[in-house]
Design a protein around this motif. Structure first.
Motif, mmCIF file in Angstrom:
data_model
loop_
_atom_site.group_PDB
_atom_site.id
_atom_site.type_symbol
_atom_site.label_atom_id
_atom_site.label_comp_id
_atom_site.label_asym_id
_atom_site.label_seq_id
_atom_site.Cartn_x
_atom_site.Cartn_y
_atom_site.Cartn_z
ATOM 1 N N LEU A 74 0.826 -1.196 0.000
ATOM 2 C CA LEU A 74 0.000 0.000 0.000
ATOM 3 C C LEU A 74 0.869 1.258 0.000
ATOM 4 O O LEU A 74 0.523 2.264 -0.607
ATOM 5 N N GLN A 75 2.007 1.159 0.661
ATOM 6 C CA GLN A 75 2.870 2.330 0.782
ATOM 7 C C GLN A 75 3.508 2.706 -0.561
ATOM 8 O O GLN A 75 3.896 3.857 -0.760
ATOM 9 N N VAL A 76 3.602 1.732 -1.463
ATOM 10 C CA VAL A 76 4.139 2.027 -2.789
ATOM 11 C C VAL A 76 3.208 3.015 -3.503
ATOM 12 O O VAL A 76 3.661 3.980 -4.131
ATOM 13 N N SER A 77 1.901 2.790 -3.367
ATOM 14 C CA SER A 77 0.924 3.669 -4.015
ATOM 15 C C SER A 77 0.610 4.904 -3.176
ATOM 16 O O SER A 77 0.222 5.934 -3.701
ATOM 17 N N TYR A 78 0.763 4.741 -1.854
ATOM 18 C CA TYR A 78 0.467 5.861 -0.937
ATOM 19 C C TYR A 78 1.686 6.107 -0.048
ATOM 20 O O TYR A 78 1.735 5.626 1.079
ATOM 21 N N PRO A 79 2.675 6.812 -0.563
ATOM 22 C CA PRO A 79 3.934 7.022 0.190
ATOM 23 C C PRO A 79 3.706 7.747 1.520
ATOM 24 O O PRO A 79 4.542 7.655 2.415
#
Ligand SMILES: [Ca+2]
Ligand SMILES: [Ca+2]
Length: 93
Positions: free
Chosen positions: A49-54
């Motif tokens: 998820l962090q890849v899309s939402y840094p």
């Protein structure tokens, strides 16, 4: 004209085939996109998820993961988007 029709026929066939594949693999994937779920298990881990939402923090992830299993599933994702905790993956770059 015949060639054109044959071509269209072939395209329709491959579209139907592709749609069938997508439906069988991701039958309920309305919120979870393949872009987020890179390992294809149908759920988004914190790292995925962090890849899309840094800007995502562990705390935010914990809020989204309402059943606390450490993954965000389709339903939790949809709720987070609806509540405004996450940007809509459809429009989120
Ligand atoms: Ca995953
Ligand atoms: Ca969860």
């Amino acid at each position: 004209m015949m060639d054109c029709l044959t071509l269209i026929g072939k395209n329709v066939k491959s579209v139907i085939l592709a749609a069938g594949l997508v439906t069988s693999v991701a039958f309920s994937a309305n919120a979870m996109s393949a872009e987020i779920d890179t390992d294809g298990d149908g759920m988004a881990s914190f790292a995925e998820l962090q890849v899309s939402y840094p800007e995502l923090t562990k705390e935010m992830f914990g809020d989204i993961d309402t059943n606390g299993d450490g993954f965000v599933d389709d339903e939790e994702m949809a709720i987070a988007v609806r509540l405004g905790n996450l940007a809509d993956p459809e429009t989120h770059a």
